[in-house]
Design a protein around this motif. Structure first.
Motif, PDB file in Angstrom:
ATOM      1  N   VAL A  75       0.836  -1.208   0.000  1.00  0.00           N
ATOM      2  CA  VAL A  75       0.000   0.000   0.000  1.00  0.00           C
ATOM      3  C   VAL A  75       0.869   1.255   0.000  1.00  0.00           C
ATOM      4  CG1 VAL A  75      -1.622   1.346   1.374  1.00  0.00           C
ATOM      5  CG2 VAL A  75      -1.985  -1.106   1.085  1.00  0.00           C
ATOM      6  N   VAL A  76       1.889   1.263   0.867  1.00  0.00           N
ATOM      7  CA  VAL A  76       2.796   2.416   0.927  1.00  0.00           C
ATOM      8  C   VAL A  76       3.508   2.610  -0.407  1.00  0.00           C
ATOM      9  CG1 VAL A  76       4.869   3.337   2.018  1.00  0.00           C
ATOM     10  CG2 VAL A  76       3.103   2.254   3.423  1.00  0.00           C
ATOM     11  N   ALA A  77       3.962   1.512  -1.019  1.00  0.00           N
ATOM     12  CA  ALA A  77       4.664   1.608  -2.304  1.00  0.00           C
ATOM     13  C   ALA A  77       3.746   2.159  -3.393  1.00  0.00           C
ATOM     14  CB  ALA A  77       5.206   0.242  -2.700  1.00  0.00           C
ATOM     15  N   THR A  78       2.480   1.759  -3.369  1.00  0.00           N
ATOM     16  CA  THR A  78       1.531   2.249  -4.371  1.00  0.00           C
ATOM     17  C   THR A  78       1.326   3.755  -4.249  1.00  0.00           C
ATOM     18  OG1 THR A  78       0.375   0.126  -4.420  1.00  0.00           O
ATOM     19  CG2 THR A  78      -0.825   2.044  -5.242  1.00  0.00           C
ATOM     20  N   TYR A  79       1.136   4.210  -3.010  1.00  0.00           N
ATOM     21  CA  TYR A  79       0.944   5.641  -2.796  1.00  0.00           C
ATOM     22  C   TYR A  79       2.211   6.433  -3.097  1.00  0.00           C
ATOM     23  CZ  TYR A  79      -3.778   5.409  -0.931  1.00  0.00           C
ATOM     24  OH  TYR A  79      -5.138   5.248  -0.804  1.00  0.00           O
ATOM     25  N   ALA A  80       3.367   5.837  -2.807  1.00  0.00           N
ATOM     26  CA  ALA A  80       4.628   6.505  -3.130  1.00  0.00           C
ATOM     27  C   ALA A  80       4.780   6.683  -4.633  1.00  0.00           C
ATOM     28  CB  ALA A  80       5.804   5.714  -2.567  1.00  0.00           C
ATOM     29  N   LEU A  81       4.360   5.675  -5.406  1.00  0.00           N
ATOM     30  CA  LEU A  81       4.432   5.777  -6.863  1.00  0.00           C
ATOM     31  C   LEU A  81       3.494   6.869  -7.374  1.00  0.00           C
ATOM     32  CD1 LEU A  81       5.389   4.727  -9.616  1.00  0.00           C
ATOM     33  CD2 LEU A  81       3.539   3.020  -9.509  1.00  0.00           C
ATOM     34  N   ILE A  82       2.268   6.887  -6.849  1.00  0.00           N
ATOM     35  CA  ILE A  82       1.309   7.915  -7.275  1.00  0.00           C
ATOM     36  C   ILE A  82       1.822   9.305  -6.915  1.00  0.00           C
ATOM     37  CG2 ILE A  82      -1.034   8.794  -6.978  1.00  0.00           C
ATOM     38  CD1 ILE A  82      -1.905   5.904  -6.380  1.00  0.00           C
ATOM     39  N   CYS A  83       2.394   9.429  -5.709  1.00  0.00           N
ATOM     40  CA  CYS A  83       2.954  10.719  -5.275  1.00  0.00           C
ATOM     41  C   CYS A  83       4.094  11.149  -6.187  1.00  0.00           C
ATOM     42  CB  CYS A  83       3.428  10.605  -3.831  1.00  0.00           C
ATOM     43  SG  CYS A  83       4.180  12.115  -3.172  1.00  0.00           S
ATOM     44  N   GLY A  84       4.961  10.200  -6.550  1.00  0.00           N
ATOM     45  CA  GLY A  84       6.078  10.523  -7.435  1.00  0.00           C
ATOM     46  C   GLY A  84       5.606  11.038  -8.784  1.00  0.00           C
ATOM     47  N   ILE A  85       4.571  10.406  -9.330  1.00  0.00           N
ATOM     48  CA  ILE A  85       4.024  10.852 -10.622  1.00  0.00           C
ATOM     49  C   ILE A  85       3.424  12.253 -10.494  1.00  0.00           C
ATOM     50  CG2 ILE A  85       2.256  10.398 -12.357  1.00  0.00           C
ATOM     51  CD1 ILE A  85       2.638   7.409 -11.779  1.00  0.00           C
ATOM     52  N   ALA A  86       2.678  12.473  -9.394  1.00  0.00           N
ATOM     53  CA  ALA A  86       2.058  13.785  -9.188  1.00  0.00           C
ATOM     54  C   ALA A  86       3.110  14.878  -9.054  1.00  0.00           C
ATOM     55  CB  ALA A  86       1.164  13.747  -7.946  1.00  0.00           C
ATOM     56  N   LEU A  87       4.184  14.596  -8.293  1.00  0.00           N
ATOM     57  CA  LEU A  87       5.236  15.597  -8.113  1.00  0.00           C
ATOM     58  C   LEU A  87       6.002  15.831  -9.416  1.00  0.00           C
ATOM     59  CD1 LEU A  87       6.659  14.661  -4.593  1.00  0.00           C
ATOM     60  CD2 LEU A  87       5.159  16.575  -5.196  1.00  0.00           C
ATOM     61  N   ALA A  88       6.186  14.795 -10.216  1.00  0.00           N
ATOM     62  CA  ALA A  88       6.858  14.963 -11.505  1.00  0.00           C
ATOM     63  C   ALA A  88       6.057  15.896 -12.412  1.00  0.00           C
ATOM     64  CB  ALA A  88       7.069  13.611 -12.175  1.00  0.00           C
ATOM     65  N   ILE A  89       4.735  15.712 -12.428  1.00  0.00           N
ATOM     66  CA  ILE A  89       3.876  16.599 -13.217  1.00  0.00           C
ATOM     67  C   ILE A  89       3.955  18.024 -12.688  1.00  0.00           C
ATOM     68  CG2 ILE A  89       1.486  17.101 -13.850  1.00  0.00           C
ATOM     69  CD1 ILE A  89       0.974  14.079 -13.796  1.00  0.00           C
ATOM     70  N   LEU A  90       3.953  18.143 -11.358  1.00  0.00           N
ATOM     71  CA  LEU A  90       4.010  19.456 -10.723  1.00  0.00           C
ATOM     72  C   LEU A  90       5.300  20.188 -11.069  1.00  0.00           C
ATOM     73  CD1 LEU A  90       1.916  20.750  -8.736  1.00  0.00           C
ATOM     74  CD2 LEU A  90       3.530  20.202  -6.918  1.00  0.00           C
ATOM     75  N   PHE A  91       6.440  19.496 -10.954  1.00  0.00           N
ATOM     76  CA  PHE A  91       7.717  20.123 -11.265  1.00  0.00           C
ATOM     77  C   PHE A  91       7.843  20.404 -12.767  1.00  0.00           C
ATOM     78  CE2 PHE A  91       8.950  18.417  -7.081  1.00  0.00           C
ATOM     79  CZ  PHE A  91       9.518  19.553  -6.541  1.00  0.00           C
ATOM     80  N   GLY A  92       7.218  19.582 -13.590  1.00  0.00           N
ATOM     81  CA  GLY A  92       7.199  19.868 -15.023  1.00  0.00           C
ATOM     82  C   GLY A  92       6.459  21.165 -15.325  1.00  0.00           C
ATOM     83  N   CYS A  93       5.319  21.360 -14.652  1.00  0.00           N
ATOM     84  CA  CYS A  93       4.561  22.607 -14.826  1.00  0.00           C
ATOM     85  C   CYS A  93       5.375  23.808 -14.345  1.00  0.00           C
ATOM     86  CB  CYS A  93       3.246  22.523 -14.059  1.00  0.00           C
ATOM     87  SG  CYS A  93       2.054  21.340 -14.730  1.00  0.00           S
ATOM     88  N   ALA A  94       6.062  23.642 -13.211  1.00  0.00           N
ATOM     89  CA  ALA A  94       6.876  24.731 -12.686  1.00  0.00           C
ATOM     90  C   ALA A  94       8.009  25.075 -13.644  1.00  0.00           C
ATOM     91  CB  ALA A  94       7.429  24.352 -11.311  1.00  0.00           C
ATOM     92  N   TRP A  95       8.616  24.072 -14.255  1.00  0.00           N
ATOM     93  CA  TRP A  95       9.715  24.301 -15.201  1.00  0.00           C
ATOM     94  C   TRP A  95       9.202  25.068 -16.424  1.00  0.00           C
ATOM     95  CZ3 TRP A  95      10.836  22.936 -20.265  1.00  0.00           C
ATOM     96  CH2 TRP A  95      12.165  23.105 -20.654  1.00  0.00           C
ATOM     97  N   ILE A  96       8.025  24.694 -16.933  1.00  0.00           N
ATOM     98  CA  ILE A  96       7.449  25.387 -18.090  1.00  0.00           C
ATOM     99  C   ILE A  96       7.137  26.837 -17.741  1.00  0.00           C
ATOM    100  CG2 ILE A  96       5.446  25.475 -19.618  1.00  0.00           C
ATOM    101  CD1 ILE A  96       5.364  22.411 -19.486  1.00  0.00           C
ATOM    102  N   MET A  97       6.547  27.057 -16.559  1.00  0.00           N
ATOM    103  CA  MET A  97       6.231  28.418 -16.124  1.00  0.00           C
ATOM    104  C   MET A  97       7.485  29.269 -16.003  1.00  0.00           C
ATOM    105  SD  MET A  97       3.406  27.767 -13.130  1.00  0.00           S
ATOM    106  CE  MET A  97       1.779  27.097 -13.476  1.00  0.00           C
ATOM    107  N   ALA A  98       8.533  28.680 -15.413  1.00  0.00           N
ATOM    108  CA  ALA A  98       9.765  29.443 -15.211  1.00  0.00           C
ATOM    109  C   ALA A  98      10.430  29.779 -16.545  1.00  0.00           C
ATOM    110  CB  ALA A  98      10.723  28.650 -14.328  1.00  0.00           C
ATOM    111  N   LYS A  99      10.437  28.830 -17.482  1.00  0.00           N
ATOM    112  CA  LYS A  99      11.079  29.066 -18.773  1.00  0.00           C
ATOM    113  C   LYS A  99      10.336  30.106 -19.605  1.00  0.00           C
ATOM    114  CE  LYS A  99      14.558  26.376 -18.303  1.00  0.00           C
ATOM    115  NZ  LYS A  99      15.922  26.965 -18.202  1.00  0.00           N
ATOM    116  N   ALA A 100       9.033  30.263 -19.366  1.00  0.00           N
ATOM    117  CA  ALA A 100       8.258  31.246 -20.124  1.00  0.00           C
ATOM    118  C   ALA A 100       8.292  32.634 -19.506  1.00  0.00           C
ATOM    119  CB  ALA A 100       6.800  30.777 -20.229  1.00  0.00           C
TER     120      ALA A 100
END
Length: 215
Positions: A75-100
């Motif tokens: 259960v912990v591993a599943t939530y950790a994977l989902i969290c990792g994907i969510a944070l990756a999307i979040l940091f991707g959005c931040a990178w796009i915002m910063a570059k623009a």
């Protein structure tokens, strides 16, 4: 405060500015948000990670009541994977915002080119800024929020976000968000807004007539 909402289809004569600088005006500083700090400060990456951690341990505890440690670990591993994907999307959005984004300080104004999908150019003459408030972090990154004065054009908080002072939705304040060396940039803004001279190295005193230069 003036805006140019259609500047995404026009070439920039000067990086970050919709028009060439007039005679007598020069760029003092240019910068952009740190993608990492923007994700942490504006997109609340730590809060999201903490929420997933709390949810994972709560679900793991419930699983452990009727199952095994192995089940709880999955259960912990599943939530950790989902969290990792969510944070990756979040940091991707931040990178796009910063570059623009390009923040600009000139001898006469503050300018912001913001917006990843729809570009917006915002300009504030230094004499129309009532105050510039600095929020500094331990890393030296920080946010400088500007309080415009007068009856210039005003934008909504969501037009500016994340380039706005947090928790000031009723009277939005444009901001240089999550920039490095924020204290030095704030000092530059203060010097040029108040007309205070920028310190320069003192010239060496002229030698006395007939003096022999020291070796």
């Amino acid at each position: 405060m003036t805006t140019r909402p259609d500047d995404d289809i026009r070439p920039e004569p000067v990086r970050g500015l919709p028009e060439a600088l007039p005679p007598g005006e020069r760029i003092v500083w240019q910068g952009a948000p740190s993608p990492w700090r923007l994700a942490v400060d504006a997109l609340k990456a730590r809060w999201i990670a903490g929420w997933f951690a709390l949810l994972a341990f709560w679900r793991a505890g419930a699983t452990l009541a009727d199952g095994t440690w192995a089940d709880a670990g999955r259960v912990v591993a599943t939530y950790a994977l989902i969290c990792g994907i969510a944070l990756a999307i979040l940091f991707g959005c931040a990178w796009i915002m910063a570059k623009a984004t390009v923040y600009t300080l000139t001898t006469h104004r503050v300018a912001m080119r913001i917006g990843a999908a729809l570009t917006l150019n915002l300009q504030m003459p230094l004499d129309r800024i009532g105050a510039a408030d600095l929020a500094l972090s331990r890393s030296g990154h920080g946010t400088i929020a500007f309080q415009p004065i007068g009856r210039g054009e005003r934008l909504s908080y969501w037009h500016l976000w994340p380039h706005a002072r947090p928790w000031h939705a009723r009277e939005p304040q444009p901001a240089f968000r999550s920039i490095a060396e924020a204290a030095e940039v704030a000092d530059l803004i203060a010097r040029h807004a108040t007309g205070a001279p920028v310190p320069r190295p003192a010239a060496a005193p002229a030698p006395m007539p007939g003096a022999v230069p020291a070796e």
